[in-house]
Design a protein around this motif. Structure first.
Motif, PDB file in Angstrom:
ATOM      1  N   VAL A 199      -9.422   1.601   1.197  1.00 44.87           N
ATOM      2  CA  VAL A 199      -8.082   1.239   0.740  1.00 44.87           C
ATOM      3  C   VAL A 199      -7.967  -0.272   0.565  1.00 44.87           C
ATOM      4  O   VAL A 199      -7.477  -0.761  -0.467  1.00 44.87           O
ATOM      5  CB  VAL A 199      -7.010   1.744   1.737  1.00 44.87           C
ATOM      6  N   LEU A 200      -8.450  -1.020   1.547  1.00 50.36           N
ATOM      7  CA  LEU A 200      -8.350  -2.474   1.459  1.00 50.36           C
ATOM      8  C   LEU A 200      -9.248  -3.036   0.362  1.00 50.36           C
ATOM      9  O   LEU A 200      -8.882  -4.010  -0.306  1.00 50.36           O
ATOM     10  CB  LEU A 200      -8.712  -3.093   2.805  1.00 50.36           C
ATOM     11  N   ALA A 201     -10.403  -2.406   0.139  1.00 48.25           N
ATOM     12  CA  ALA A 201     -11.279  -2.854  -0.937  1.00 48.25           C
ATOM     13  C   ALA A 201     -10.583  -2.686  -2.285  1.00 48.25           C
ATOM     14  O   ALA A 201     -10.663  -3.560  -3.161  1.00 48.25           O
ATOM     15  CB  ALA A 201     -12.590  -2.080  -0.906  1.00 48.25           C
ATOM     16  N   LEU A 206       0.840  -1.178   0.000  1.00 45.00           N
ATOM     17  CA  LEU A 206       0.000   0.000   0.000  1.00 45.00           C
ATOM     18  C   LEU A 206       0.885   1.242   0.000  1.00 45.00           C
ATOM     19  O   LEU A 206       1.873   1.306   0.746  1.00 45.00           O
ATOM     20  CB  LEU A 206      -0.912   0.019   1.232  1.00 45.00           C
ATOM     21  N   LEU A 207       0.548   2.212  -0.832  1.00 45.93           N
ATOM     22  CA  LEU A 207       1.312   3.456  -0.941  1.00 45.93           C
ATOM     23  C   LEU A 207       0.465   4.612  -0.433  1.00 45.93           C
ATOM     24  O   LEU A 207      -0.703   4.749  -0.819  1.00 45.93           O
ATOM     25  CB  LEU A 207       1.706   3.697  -2.401  1.00 45.93           C
ATOM     26  N   VAL A 208       1.058   5.430   0.425  1.00 50.70           N
ATOM     27  CA  VAL A 208       0.394   6.629   0.941  1.00 50.70           C
ATOM     28  C   VAL A 208       1.160   7.844   0.439  1.00 50.70           C
ATOM     29  O   VAL A 208       2.361   7.987   0.695  1.00 50.70           O
ATOM     30  CB  VAL A 208       0.341   6.632   2.483  1.00 50.70           C
ATOM     31  N   VAL A 209       0.462   8.699  -0.300  1.00 51.45           N
ATOM     32  CA  VAL A 209       1.068   9.913  -0.847  1.00 51.45           C
ATOM     33  C   VAL A 209       0.275  11.119  -0.356  1.00 51.45           C
ATOM     34  O   VAL A 209      -0.839  10.982   0.157  1.00 51.45           O
ATOM     35  CB  VAL A 209       1.100   9.885  -2.393  1.00 51.45           C
ATOM     36  N   PRO A 224      -1.847   5.133  16.915  1.00 55.45           N
ATOM     37  CA  PRO A 224      -2.269   4.413  15.711  1.00 55.45           C
ATOM     38  C   PRO A 224      -3.616   3.712  15.856  1.00 55.45           C
ATOM     39  O   PRO A 224      -4.408   3.669  14.909  1.00 55.45           O
ATOM     40  CB  PRO A 224      -1.137   3.410  15.490  1.00 55.45           C
ATOM     41  N   ALA A 225      -3.909   3.170  17.042  1.00 53.02           N
ATOM     42  CA  ALA A 225      -5.192   2.501  17.245  1.00 53.02           C
ATOM     43  C   ALA A 225      -6.341   3.495  17.140  1.00 53.02           C
ATOM     44  O   ALA A 225      -7.398   3.185  16.557  1.00 53.02           O
ATOM     45  CB  ALA A 225      -5.209   1.796  18.598  1.00 53.02           C
ATOM     46  N   ALA A 226      -6.164   4.682  17.693  1.00 55.31           N
ATOM     47  CA  ALA A 226      -7.207   5.704  17.623  1.00 55.31           C
ATOM     48  C   ALA A 226      -7.397   6.184  16.187  1.00 55.31           C
ATOM     49  O   ALA A 226      -8.528   6.437  15.752  1.00 55.31           O
ATOM     50  CB  ALA A 226      -6.851   6.885  18.533  1.00 55.31           C
ATOM     51  N   VAL A 227      -6.299   6.303  15.438  1.00 52.56           N
ATOM     52  CA  VAL A 227      -6.396   6.694  14.023  1.00 52.56           C
ATOM     53  C   VAL A 227      -7.127   5.616  13.234  1.00 52.56           C
ATOM     54  O   VAL A 227      -7.989   5.910  12.397  1.00 52.56           O
ATOM     55  CB  VAL A 227      -4.998   6.949  13.431  1.00 52.56           C
ATOM     56  N   ALA A 228      -6.793   4.357  13.507  1.00 52.72           N
ATOM     57  CA  ALA A 228      -7.452   3.252  12.809  1.00 52.72           C
ATOM     58  C   ALA A 228      -8.954   3.272  13.052  1.00 52.72           C
ATOM     59  O   ALA A 228      -9.748   2.976  12.151  1.00 52.72           O
ATOM     60  CB  ALA A 228      -6.852   1.924  13.257  1.00 52.72           C
ATOM     61  N   LEU A 240      -3.046   3.046   9.263  1.00 54.61           N
ATOM     62  CA  LEU A 240      -3.148   1.954   8.294  1.00 54.61           C
ATOM     63  C   LEU A 240      -2.260   0.780   8.710  1.00 54.61           C
ATOM     64  O   LEU A 240      -2.642  -0.388   8.556  1.00 54.61           O
ATOM     65  CB  LEU A 240      -2.774   2.473   6.909  1.00 54.61           C
ATOM     66  N   LEU A 241      -1.086   1.076   9.239  1.00 53.30           N
ATOM     67  CA  LEU A 241      -0.205   0.016   9.732  1.00 53.30           C
ATOM     68  C   LEU A 241      -0.873  -0.769  10.856  1.00 53.30           C
ATOM     69  O   LEU A 241      -0.780  -1.997  10.915  1.00 53.30           O
ATOM     70  CB  LEU A 241       1.117   0.617  10.227  1.00 53.30           C
TER      71      LEU A 241
END
Length: 271
Positions: free
Chosen positions: A265-267, A3-6, A251-255, A22-23
Motif C-alpha cells: 500500500v505504501l509503495a 489512503l482508502l480502504v474498500v 492494531p499493532a498485531a495486525v500491522a 494500517l493506522l
C-alpha cells in the motif's frame, strides 16, 4: 498521504481490521464517512452507545481508538444509521425489504442531530437513551432524499475537507461502495476481501470509477468495488492470513501480520 480502504465483499470483508492495522503502521487518523448497525444483530453495541446518549458502531469506535489523535467515533463518522429487522418484508423507505430505518445520527457543526423513520417502531432503549423528541421524521424515500441533499451531503463535504487537510488519513468505506467521499483524491486504495488484498494506484482507481458510472442505491448513485476493480489492474495482490480474535482487535498485531500488504500500500502511495 490519503489512503482508502474498500471491501470487495459486501458482508464482512475485513476492512476495519485492515484499517486499524494500517493506522498503526502510518500513525494516522481514521475516518468512516458512513456506518450503520442493527438493533437486533448488534444489540450490545447499540445499548452501550445509547446508554450514554450517543449513537455509533464498533467500526468507528475501533478506528477512533487506533488513530494517532484522541477522537470520538462520532467525530470521524458523521453519518450513522440504526436499523432493526423487518420480518414482515416490504420495501421500506430505503429500499430494503428485510430491515427498517430506525434513526440516523448526523454530525453537524453544532453537534449531533437525529432523523427518524416515520414507521420506525423505535425500541424503548433507544427512545429513552437518545434525544429524539426534536428529530426530523421522514416518511418516504423522497423525504429522505431531501434531507440527504440538505444535511447529509454537507456533512460529508465537511468530513472531506478534514481528510484533505489531514497529514496521514485512512478512510474506510462502507459496504462495497467504491468511493465514500467525493472530491477527495487518494494516493493508494486497498480492496480487502477474505484472504487477500488488491492494491491500486489512487488516481487510476478513481478514474475507473468514472468509467463504470454508478447504480441507484437508496437514492444515490454509487459505484461498487467489484465493478471498479474489474476495469483497473492492481499494483499488487497480497495474501492476508487469518487472524485470531486477540490479534484482530490489536492494531499493532495486525500491522505485524499484514506487514507485506501494508508495504505494498505504501509503495503504491509513494510511487
Amino acid at each position: 498521504m490519503r489512503l482508502l480502504v474498500v471491501g470487495s465483499d459486501r458482508v464482512d470483508a475485513g476492512k476495519t481490521t485492515f484499517s486499524t492495522g494500517l493506522l498503526h503502521r502510518v500513525d494516522g487518523l481514521g475516518f468512516k464517512p458512513r456506518a450503520g448497525n442493527d438493533h437486533w444483530f448488534d444489540h450490545d453495541d447499540v445499548v452501550r452507545a445509547v446508554a450514554d446518549g450517543r449513537l455509533y458502531g464498533k467500526d468507528a469506535k475501533r478506528l477512533a481508538a487506533a488513530s494517532a489523535a484522541d477522537v470520538r467515533p462520532e467525530a470521524i463518522n458523521p453519518i450513522h444509521r440504526l436499523w432493526r429487522p423487518a420480518p414482515a418484508g416490504g420495501t421500506g423507505i430505503v429500499g430494503r425489504g428485510d430491515r427498517r430505518l430506525v434513526a440516523d445520527r448526523l454530525r453537524t457543526p453544532d453537534g449531533d442531530e437525529f432523523v427518524v423513520g416515520a414507521a420506525a417502531d423505535v425500541p424503548d432503549v433507544v427512545r429513552e437513551g437518545l434525544p429524539l423528541d426534536g428529530a426530523t421524521v421522514v416518511d418516504s424515500a423522497a423525504a429522505l432524499d431531501e434531507v440527504t441533499r440538505e444535511r447529509y451531503l454537507p456533512a460529508l463535504e465537511r468530513l472531506a475537507e478534514r481528510v484533505v487537510d489531514c497529514e496521514r488519513a485512512v478512510v474506510e468505506s462502507y459496504g462495497d461502495v467504491a468511493v465514500p467521499l467525493r472530491d477527495v483524491s487518494f494516493d493508494a486504495v486497498a480492496a480487502v476481501e477474505p484472504g487477500r488484498v488488491r492494491v491500486f494506484d489512487g488516481e487510476r482507481y478513481l478514474r475507473a470509477t468514472e468509467v463504470v458510472g454508478g447504480s441507484a442505491r437508496g437514492g444515490r448513485l454509487e459505484e461498487s468495488v467489484g465493478d471498479v476493480i474489474d476495469v483497473v489492474d492492481p499494483t499488487a495482490t497480497v495474501a492476508l492470513p487469518a487472524l485470531p480474535d486477540e490479534d484482530r482487535t490489536d492494531p499493532a498485531a495486525v500491522a505485524d501480520a499484514y506487514e507485506v500488504a501494508f508495504d505494498a500500500v505504501l509503495a503504491a502511495a509513494l510511487e
